[in-house]
Design a protein around this motif. Structure first.
Motif, mmCIF file in Angstrom:
data_model
loop_
_atom_site.group_PDB
_atom_site.id
_atom_site.type_symbol
_atom_site.label_atom_id
_atom_site.label_comp_id
_atom_site.label_asym_id
_atom_site.label_seq_id
_atom_site.Cartn_x
_atom_site.Cartn_y
_atom_site.Cartn_z
ATOM 1 N N GLY A 2 0.702 -1.301 -0.058
ATOM 2 C CA GLY A 2 0.010 -0.106 0.189
ATOM 3 C C GLY A 2 0.819 1.215 -0.044
ATOM 4 N N HIS A 3 0.243 2.467 -0.560
ATOM 5 C CA HIS A 3 0.769 3.287 -0.741
ATOM 6 C C HIS A 3 1.371 4.108 0.667
ATOM 7 C CE1 HIS A 3 1.011 3.643 -4.969
ATOM 8 N NE2 HIS A 3 -0.473 3.535 -4.973
ATOM 9 N N ALA A 4 0.406 4.385 1.666
ATOM 10 C CA ALA A 4 0.510 4.748 2.896
ATOM 11 C C ALA A 4 1.798 3.987 3.921
ATOM 12 C CB ALA A 4 -0.639 4.835 3.599
ATOM 13 N N THR A 5 1.834 2.769 3.460
ATOM 14 C CA THR A 5 2.899 2.039 4.326
ATOM 15 C C THR A 5 4.112 2.498 3.587
ATOM 16 O OG1 THR A 5 1.221 0.386 4.833
ATOM 17 C CG2 THR A 5 3.646 -0.099 4.943
ATOM 18 N N GLY A 6 4.119 2.491 2.267
ATOM 19 C CA GLY A 6 5.236 2.645 1.516
ATOM 20 C C GLY A 6 6.014 4.178 1.745
ATOM 21 N N ASP A 7 4.902 5.016 2.058
ATOM 22 C CA ASP A 7 5.553 6.327 2.436
ATOM 23 C C ASP A 7 6.021 6.236 3.598
ATOM 24 O OD1 ASP A 7 4.629 7.519 0.109
ATOM 25 O OD2 ASP A 7 2.701 8.172 0.871
ATOM 26 N N GLN A 8 5.377 5.587 4.655
ATOM 27 C CA GLN A 8 5.935 5.646 6.133
ATOM 28 C C GLN A 8 7.419 4.926 6.181
ATOM 29 O OE1 GLN A 8 4.933 6.845 9.125
ATOM 30 N NE2 GLN A 8 3.469 7.893 7.737
ATOM 31 N N LEU A 9 7.355 3.917 5.185
ATOM 32 C CA LEU A 9 9.021 3.136 4.980
ATOM 33 C C LEU A 9 9.844 4.132 4.704
ATOM 34 C CD1 LEU A 9 10.029 0.651 5.249
ATOM 35 C CD2 LEU A 9 9.557 0.153 3.001
ATOM 36 N N SER A 12 10.996 6.606 7.569
ATOM 37 C CA SER A 12 11.445 5.901 8.434
ATOM 38 C C SER A 12 13.158 5.888 7.885
ATOM 39 C CB SER A 12 10.925 4.617 8.714
ATOM 40 O OG SER A 12 9.802 4.589 9.408
ATOM 41 N N VAL A 13 13.305 5.549 6.506
ATOM 42 C CA VAL A 13 14.675 5.343 6.045
ATOM 43 C C VAL A 13 15.344 6.861 5.892
ATOM 44 C CG1 VAL A 13 15.900 4.900 3.802
ATOM 45 C CG2 VAL A 13 14.144 3.387 4.728
ATOM 46 N N SER A 14 14.804 7.915 5.851
ATOM 47 C CA SER A 14 15.047 9.257 5.566
ATOM 48 C C SER A 14 15.665 9.616 7.157
ATOM 49 C CB SER A 14 14.110 10.320 5.211
ATOM 50 O OG SER A 14 13.151 10.368 5.853
ATOM 51 N N ARG A 15 14.920 9.509 8.169
ATOM 52 C CA ARG A 15 15.235 9.607 9.677
ATOM 53 C C ARG A 15 16.493 8.906 10.111
ATOM 54 N NH1 ARG A 15 9.209 9.481 11.866
ATOM 55 N NH2 ARG A 15 8.440 11.393 11.190
ATOM 56 N N ARG A 16 16.444 7.652 9.666
ATOM 57 C CA ARG A 16 17.793 6.960 9.899
ATOM 58 C C ARG A 16 18.899 7.464 9.188
ATOM 59 N NH1 ARG A 16 16.338 0.439 9.941
ATOM 60 N NH2 ARG A 16 14.724 0.533 11.763
ATOM 61 N N LEU A 17 18.932 7.814 8.000
ATOM 62 C CA LEU A 17 19.921 8.553 7.283
ATOM 63 C C LEU A 17 20.488 9.928 7.954
ATOM 64 C CD1 LEU A 17 18.679 8.071 3.514
ATOM 65 C CD2 LEU A 17 20.729 7.003 4.575
ATOM 66 N N GLN A 18 19.321 10.674 8.279
ATOM 67 C CA GLN A 18 19.774 11.862 9.215
ATOM 68 C C GLN A 18 20.482 11.643 10.245
ATOM 69 O OE1 GLN A 18 15.592 13.529 9.160
ATOM 70 N NE2 GLN A 18 16.337 15.225 7.506
ATOM 71 N N ALA A 19 19.921 10.649 11.158
ATOM 72 C CA ALA A 19 20.792 10.173 12.338
ATOM 73 C C ALA A 19 21.784 9.548 12.145
ATOM 74 C CB ALA A 19 19.872 9.349 13.080
ATOM 75 N N GLY A 20 22.349 9.286 10.869
ATOM 76 C CA GLY A 20 23.561 8.598 10.620
ATOM 77 C C GLY A 20 24.890 9.562 10.114
ATOM 78 N N VAL A 21 24.317 10.982 10.014
ATOM 79 C CA VAL A 21 25.436 11.827 9.324
ATOM 80 C C VAL A 21 25.417 13.181 10.472
ATOM 81 C CG1 VAL A 21 25.148 11.262 7.133
ATOM 82 C CG2 VAL A 21 23.562 12.711 7.865
ATOM 83 N N ARG A 22 26.217 14.022 10.197
ATOM 84 C CA ARG A 22 26.546 15.023 11.101
ATOM 85 C C ARG A 22 25.474 16.047 10.977
ATOM 86 N NH1 ARG A 22 32.311 16.371 8.859
ATOM 87 N NH2 ARG A 22 30.926 16.114 6.915
ATOM 88 N N PRO A 62 15.690 -3.899 11.009
ATOM 89 C CA PRO A 62 14.353 -4.011 10.496
ATOM 90 C C PRO A 62 13.485 -2.784 10.805
ATOM 91 C CG PRO A 62 14.933 -5.957 11.646
ATOM 92 C CD PRO A 62 16.130 -5.013 11.734
ATOM 93 N N ILE A 63 12.627 -2.473 10.089
ATOM 94 C CA ILE A 63 11.729 -1.342 10.455
ATOM 95 C C ILE A 63 10.153 -1.858 10.648
ATOM 96 C CG2 ILE A 63 10.508 0.678 9.237
ATOM 97 C CD1 ILE A 63 13.214 1.065 7.718
ATOM 98 N N VAL A 64 9.700 -1.447 11.647
ATOM 99 C CA VAL A 64 8.408 -2.152 12.358
ATOM 100 C C VAL A 64 7.308 -1.092 11.710
ATOM 101 C CG1 VAL A 64 7.068 -2.884 14.088
ATOM 102 C CG2 VAL A 64 9.479 -3.383 14.231
ATOM 103 N N LEU A 65 6.324 -1.645 11.039
ATOM 104 C CA LEU A 65 5.163 -0.727 10.577
ATOM 105 C C LEU A 65 3.763 -1.640 10.579
ATOM 106 C CD1 LEU A 65 6.663 0.941 7.330
ATOM 107 C CD2 LEU A 65 6.335 1.845 9.730
ATOM 108 N N GLY A 66 3.006 -0.961 11.288
ATOM 109 C CA GLY A 66 1.589 -2.012 11.488
ATOM 110 C C GLY A 66 1.895 -3.375 11.952
ATOM 111 N N GLY A 67 2.994 -3.254 12.937
ATOM 112 C CA GLY A 67 3.020 -4.667 13.415
ATOM 113 C C GLY A 67 3.965 -5.686 12.631
ATOM 114 N N TYR A 68 4.541 -5.300 11.432
ATOM 115 C CA TYR A 68 5.311 -6.084 10.718
ATOM 116 C C TYR A 68 6.699 -5.573 10.420
ATOM 117 C CZ TYR A 68 0.803 -8.316 9.159
ATOM 118 O OH TYR A 68 -0.458 -8.820 9.164
ATOM 119 N N ASP A 69 7.485 -6.619 10.315
ATOM 120 C CA ASP A 69 9.094 -6.153 10.155
ATOM 121 C C ASP A 69 9.371 -6.094 8.658
ATOM 122 O OD1 ASP A 69 9.537 -6.158 12.953
ATOM 123 O OD2 ASP A 69 10.538 -8.101 12.836
#
Length: 399
Positions: A2-9, A12-22, A62-69
């Motif tokens: 689904g599009h909504a879950t894809g957007d949330q994924l 989540s990836v963008s936040r992890r990238l931001q947390a991984g750099v200065r 793993p990224i947990v969304l809607g109870g799924y990894d």
């Protein structure tokens, strides 16, 4: 998902990238599933490599969304100012080129850009362009490599191999274009051309009384097997050409079959119902077991050449070949050894119980014009007792 879950994924990836750099670095999404990270004044290649490995590691968690990894992987391309470009467009282009090289090398990796990558990328675009034209103009031809029976010393089958008669480059080998055909899905029309050309050739040889029940093997690609239309296309070609299905054999690799065993089994069952014979190529390089083999309607296994090249000097390879032969025999399949180049290998394979041999010791792949005299000579040996492979074909003809 689904599009909504894809957007949330993606969030989540963008936040992890931001947390991984200065904090001084920039993370932006280019579109789709592509992101760009702009690092301010990195110390050098070593620091960039450490950062790339860190980003790959955090994205893999793993990224947990809607109870799924959800498990994600990444490929990273790196370009550096000013050595790889002095403006944003060039730097992005070169990072993109490096990323595709990393992706082609396997997921979860990174590559630094180098000018050779650009040259290869341009060459690949040219191959794709020429390949599209070649399919339209039918610039291909078939070569055939004979298989020989150990018990009768006779020709007992052929493998069809494609060659490209390029108007400028001359004869082009498959290694120089098949990977591009697979990446661009051009392997679908190209593979259809091969199947149709082989079927027409088999009918022509039969009408000329040049063929004594030998099967012609055709290599399949993963995209063909996964295509919903593949079996229907094969059936249509058989009907159009009038080729006897019993004289056609399809070769698949272990990795293709094991990618989706359930689907592969269904496709192979449908092909088998058409009367086509099936062979497992490059056997021994994957993880097939007797249980896997028995679930598939296979007639033949081909021992990978990597196990043949060191026999009889390698005790380990001798044992592997002996086990593969025993495995094939227990499943009532014909066993073919490919890549046979010396008489010592031939004698060893005879002692180990192989049925057919294929390799430069007997013949290189040759065009039709060079093969036909060999077929004619083989026809003169019709009085010889047929081997197990020929006997199988002859019994099918009677049935």
């Amino acid at each position: 998902m689904g599009h909504a879950t894809g957007d949330q994924l993606l969030i989540s990836v963008s936040r992890r990238l931001q947390a991984g750099v200065r904090a001084s670095d920039t993370v932006a999404r280019l579109g789709g599933d592509e992101f760009v990270v702009l690092l301010q004044q990195p110390a050098g290649h070593q620091e960039l490599a450490i950062i790339a490995e860190k980003l790959i590691e955090i994205i893999e968690q793993p990224i947990v969304l809607g109870g799924y990894d959800f498990h994600t992987t990444s490929s990273i391309g790196i370009s550096i100012y000013p050595e790889d470009g002095i403006d944003a467009d060039i730097l992005l282009k070169h990072a993109d080129t490096a990323m595709y090289v990393a992706k082609a090398s396997g997921k979860s990796g990174f590559r630094f850009f180098d000018p050779e990558m650009n040259r290869r990328a341009v060459a690949r675009v040219e191959v794709e362009r020429d390949l599209r034209r070649a399919i339209q103009e039918q610039e291909f031809e078939l070569y055939f490599q004979p298989k020989f029976c150990l018990s009768t010393e006779r020709l007992c089958g052929l493998e069809a191999l494609i060659r490209w008669q390029h108007p400028r480059r001359g004869l082009v080998q498959p290694d120089d274009f098949i990977s591009v055909a697979e990446e661009t899905a051009l392997i679908i029309p190209l593979g259809e051309w091969v199947i149709r050309a082989v079927c027409r050739q088999v009918v022509s040889w039969r009408d000329q009384n040049l063929f004594y029940g030998h099967r012609v093997a055709i290599n399949l690609s993963l995209l063909q097997v996964e295509s919903d239309a593949f079996v229907d296309t094969v059936e249509r070609i058989l009907e159009e050409t009038g080729a006897p299905p019993r004289l056609i054999e399809f070769e698949l690799t272990e990795s293709m079959v094991l990618r989706n065993p359930g689907r592969s089994a269904k496709v192979l069952q449908r092909l088998r119902k058409l009367g086509i014979h099936l062979a497992l190529d490059d056997f021994g390089t994957g993880y097939s077991s007797l249980s896997h083999l028995r679930q598939l309607p296979l007639d033949t296994i081909k021992i990978d050449r990597s196990f043949i090249q060191n026999i009889p000097n390698s005790g380990e390879d001798n044992q592997i070949v002996r086990m593969i032969v025993a495995l094939g025999k227990s499943a009532q399949m014909i066993v073919v050894a490919e890549g046979v180049e010396t008489k010592l290998q031939k004698d060893c394979l005879r002692a180990l119980g192989c049925d057919f041999l294929q390799g430069f010791l007997f013949s290189r792949p040759v065009p039709r014009q060079e093969l036909e005299p060999l077929l004619l000579r083989d026809n003169e040996k019709n009085a010889c007792p047929p081997c197990v492979g020929c006997q199988q074909t002859l019994s099918e003809q009677v049935e």
